[in-house]
Design an enzyme around this catalytic site. Structure first.
Site, PDB file in Angstrom:
ATOM      1  N   HIS A  26       0.845  -1.200   0.000  1.00 54.54           N
ATOM      2  CA  HIS A  26       0.000   0.000   0.000  1.00 54.54           C
ATOM      3  C   HIS A  26       0.873   1.240   0.000  1.00 54.54           C
ATOM      4  O   HIS A  26       2.059   1.188   0.371  1.00 54.54           O
ATOM      5  CB  HIS A  26      -0.958   0.014   1.194  1.00 54.54           C
ATOM      6  CG  HIS A  26      -0.278   0.331   2.513  1.00 54.54           C
ATOM      7  ND1 HIS A  26      -0.141   1.606   2.993  1.00 54.54           N
ATOM      8  CD2 HIS A  26       0.299  -0.477   3.437  1.00 54.54           C
ATOM      9  CE1 HIS A  26       0.486   1.587   4.159  1.00 54.54           C
ATOM     10  NE2 HIS A  26       0.767   0.330   4.455  1.00 54.54           N
ATOM     11  N   CYS A  27       0.280   2.347  -0.461  1.00 57.85           N
ATOM     12  CA  CYS A  27       0.970   3.636  -0.393  1.00 57.85           C
ATOM     13  C   CYS A  27       0.168   4.540   0.538  1.00 57.85           C
ATOM     14  O   CYS A  27      -0.464   4.068   1.475  1.00 57.85           O
ATOM     15  CB  CYS A  27       1.137   4.235  -1.783  1.00 57.85           C
ATOM     16  SG  CYS A  27      -0.405   4.487  -2.666  1.00 57.85           S
ATOM     17  N   VAL A  28       0.157   5.831   0.284  1.00 57.21           N
ATOM     18  CA  VAL A  28      -0.497   6.764   1.204  1.00 57.21           C
ATOM     19  C   VAL A  28      -2.009   6.629   1.175  1.00 57.21           C
ATOM     20  O   VAL A  28      -2.670   6.760   2.202  1.00 57.21           O
ATOM     21  CB  VAL A  28      -0.091   8.217   0.857  1.00 57.21           C
ATOM     22  CG1 VAL A  28      -0.792   9.204   1.774  1.00 57.21           C
ATOM     23  CG2 VAL A  28       1.417   8.381   0.967  1.00 57.21           C
ATOM     24  N   ARG A  30      -3.681   4.155  -1.313  1.00 55.25           N
ATOM     25  CA  ARG A  30      -4.157   3.075  -2.181  1.00 55.25           C
ATOM     26  C   ARG A  30      -3.607   1.711  -1.771  1.00 55.25           C
ATOM     27  O   ARG A  30      -2.461   1.597  -1.353  1.00 55.25           O
ATOM     28  CB  ARG A  30      -3.763   3.349  -3.638  1.00 55.25           C
ATOM     29  CG  ARG A  30      -4.258   4.672  -4.154  1.00 55.25           C
ATOM     30  CD  ARG A  30      -3.947   4.843  -5.641  1.00 55.25           C
ATOM     31  NE  ARG A  30      -2.546   4.844  -5.964  1.00 55.25           N
ATOM     32  CZ  ARG A  30      -1.748   5.897  -5.919  1.00 55.25           C
ATOM     33  NH1 ARG A  30      -2.250   7.059  -5.545  1.00 55.25           N
ATOM     34  NH2 ARG A  30      -0.479   5.807  -6.247  1.00 55.25           N
TER      35      ARG A  30
END
Length: 443
Positions: A26-28, A30
């Site tokens: 995951h990112c910030v 998504r």
């Protein structure tokens, strides 16, 4: 039961089950999935999950937009699915199996420039600040700039060029280092390779046309011109890939007990020679062709059409990852034409996106589809881009986008860019409100 347990179970089912997940990170905002069979993912059902804001596929990864609570969602998903999470870098590597040749090439390009972005942003801000104090005549009835009146600011202006030059003039060093790091080659040798492309003993490539005597390395049977590739992107990319590929292959065939000596010697020296004999001139030609095509599009009688298409398409390009190629084009334009008209349109696109989001906050409808925000922003970006190109706005450098981007604009173009900025703010704001009230593009 955790907050997102039910939603995580739904996502696991709709995405094709545990067996369809090759990697997840995951990112910030998504969730990032690498799927064994992307066609098994039921996008319509996934987008109906309560906490999901939308989905898209980029660089071989199926991405699910969750928002600021993505970390909590990710933890619940891992617990529910029993799938071990991986780092973003590992997910990117796994995702490459879902890419075609063009997508892999663009992914490599993105990974080369990503580590350089902090330096490019700093360089853009520095050159922009130098614009303000050195080129705009604020003082003495508009006849003198700040550095012409105050010695302190003259010193600051001169000092800051040390950093600006290091970032942009010697950019090939950063590029060859980044390629070496990305491909697992020896990073210090990548740095050395970059230095050999910009060494002070080399004639600046932009001075070749006016030079009366080009220095050479004379080997008796052949001569090699001592030409540098300062601020050049493509020669550095070509040289970096040749060096890294050669070193990695040599590591496989050279015995371990002599590899420390033999591999660096046989990878660096041939690459430097090839870079100055073949790759440099070839990369220069390729870069010149690309920049000439773009420059022609920006200065031709159809520049308004070029600007409209670019302004409208830039936001979708970000989703696909294709926007990374604009970094190389911008830097080439700056090196060849001492400025770029492309980057101001990118800054305006960022402003337009922000304005559309601001309108959504104003309407207090945070849960609307992202498409509803994006379309007005793309229209506003397109119109602002036409304005920017029509008014012949150019930037001295690329740097931070959005409102601070005006610092990178050439002083004589700042007023024109400000007009384009107003357009990029007002049109998306108004259109977003109108689209919302009319129910346009609702899910």
């Amino acid at each position: 039961m955790s907050k997102f347990t039910n939603e995580a179970k739904q996502l696991l089912e709709y995405i094709g089950g545990k067996d369809n997940i090759s990697a997840v990170s995951h990112c910030v905002t998504r969730m990032r999935f690498v799927l064994n069979n992307p066609s098994k993912a039921d996008v319509d059902k996934i987008e109906k999950i309560k906490c999901v804001k939308g989905t898209f596929t980029q660089a071989g990864q199926f991405q699910v937009i969750v928002g600021n609570e993505v970390t909590n969602f990710y933890n619940d998903f891992v617990n529910v699915s029993g799938v071990d999470g991986v780092s973003k870098d590992s997910a990117k590597e796994a995702a490459k199996k879902n890419m075609n040749v063009a997508q892999k090439a663009l992914a490599h390009l993105a990974e080369i420039f990503s580590p350089l972005i902090p330096a490019i942003i700093v360089g853009g801000l520095i050159l922009g600040f130098r614009n303000i104090i050195g080129d705009i005549k604020f003082l003495e009835n508009g006849t003198k700039s700040i550095i012409q009146v105050y010695q302190f600011w003259a010193g600051v202006h001169s000092f800051l060029w040390l950093i600006g030059e290091a970032i942009f003039f010697f950019l090939p060093v950063g590029i060859t280092w980044s390629i070496s790091k990305k491909m697992g080659a020896t990073q210090i040798l990548g740095i050395v390779l970059g230095i050999t492309l910009v060494s002070p003993q080399l004639l600046n490539a932009y001075a070749v046309a006016t030079a009366t005597n080009i220095p050479v390395w004379d080997f008796g049977f052949a001569q090699v011109k001592m030409i540098g590739y300062q601020a050049q992107v493509i020669p550095a990319i070509l040289a970096g890939f040749v060096f890294a590929s050669l070193e990695l292959k040599l590591r496989k065939i050279v015995p371990e007990y002599i590899s420390m000596i033999v591999v660096p010697f046989l990878s660096l020296i041939p690459t430097v020679l090839i870079a100055h004999v073949i790759l440099g001139p070839l990369g220069w030609k390729i870069g010149s062709v690309i920049s000439n095509v773009v420059y022609t599009g920006l200065t031709s009688s159809l520049n308004w059409l070029f600007a409209a298409i670019f302004g409208f398409a830039y936001a979708p390009l970000v989703i696909t990852g294709l926007h990374h190629m604009t970094n190389a084009i911008d830097l080439q334009l700056m090196a060849q034409f001492w400025g770029t008209s492309l980057w101001p349109m990118i800054a305006l696109s960022n402003i337009a996106q922000g304005s559309a989001v601001l309108a959504m906050l104003y309407m207090n409808k945070d849960d609307e589809e992202e498409k509803q925000v994006a379309i007005p922003a793309m229209i506003g970006s397109s119109i602002a881009a036409i304005t920017s190109v029509g008014l012949k706005v150019m930037a001295n450098s690329i740097g931070i986008g959005g409102l601070p981007g005006i610092l990178s604009i050439k002083p004589q173009n700042m007023l024109s860019f400000a007009i384009a900025m107003i357009i990029a703010v007002v049109i998306p704001f108004i259109l977003t409100i109108v689209f919302h009230k009319k129910g346009v593009l609702k899910k």
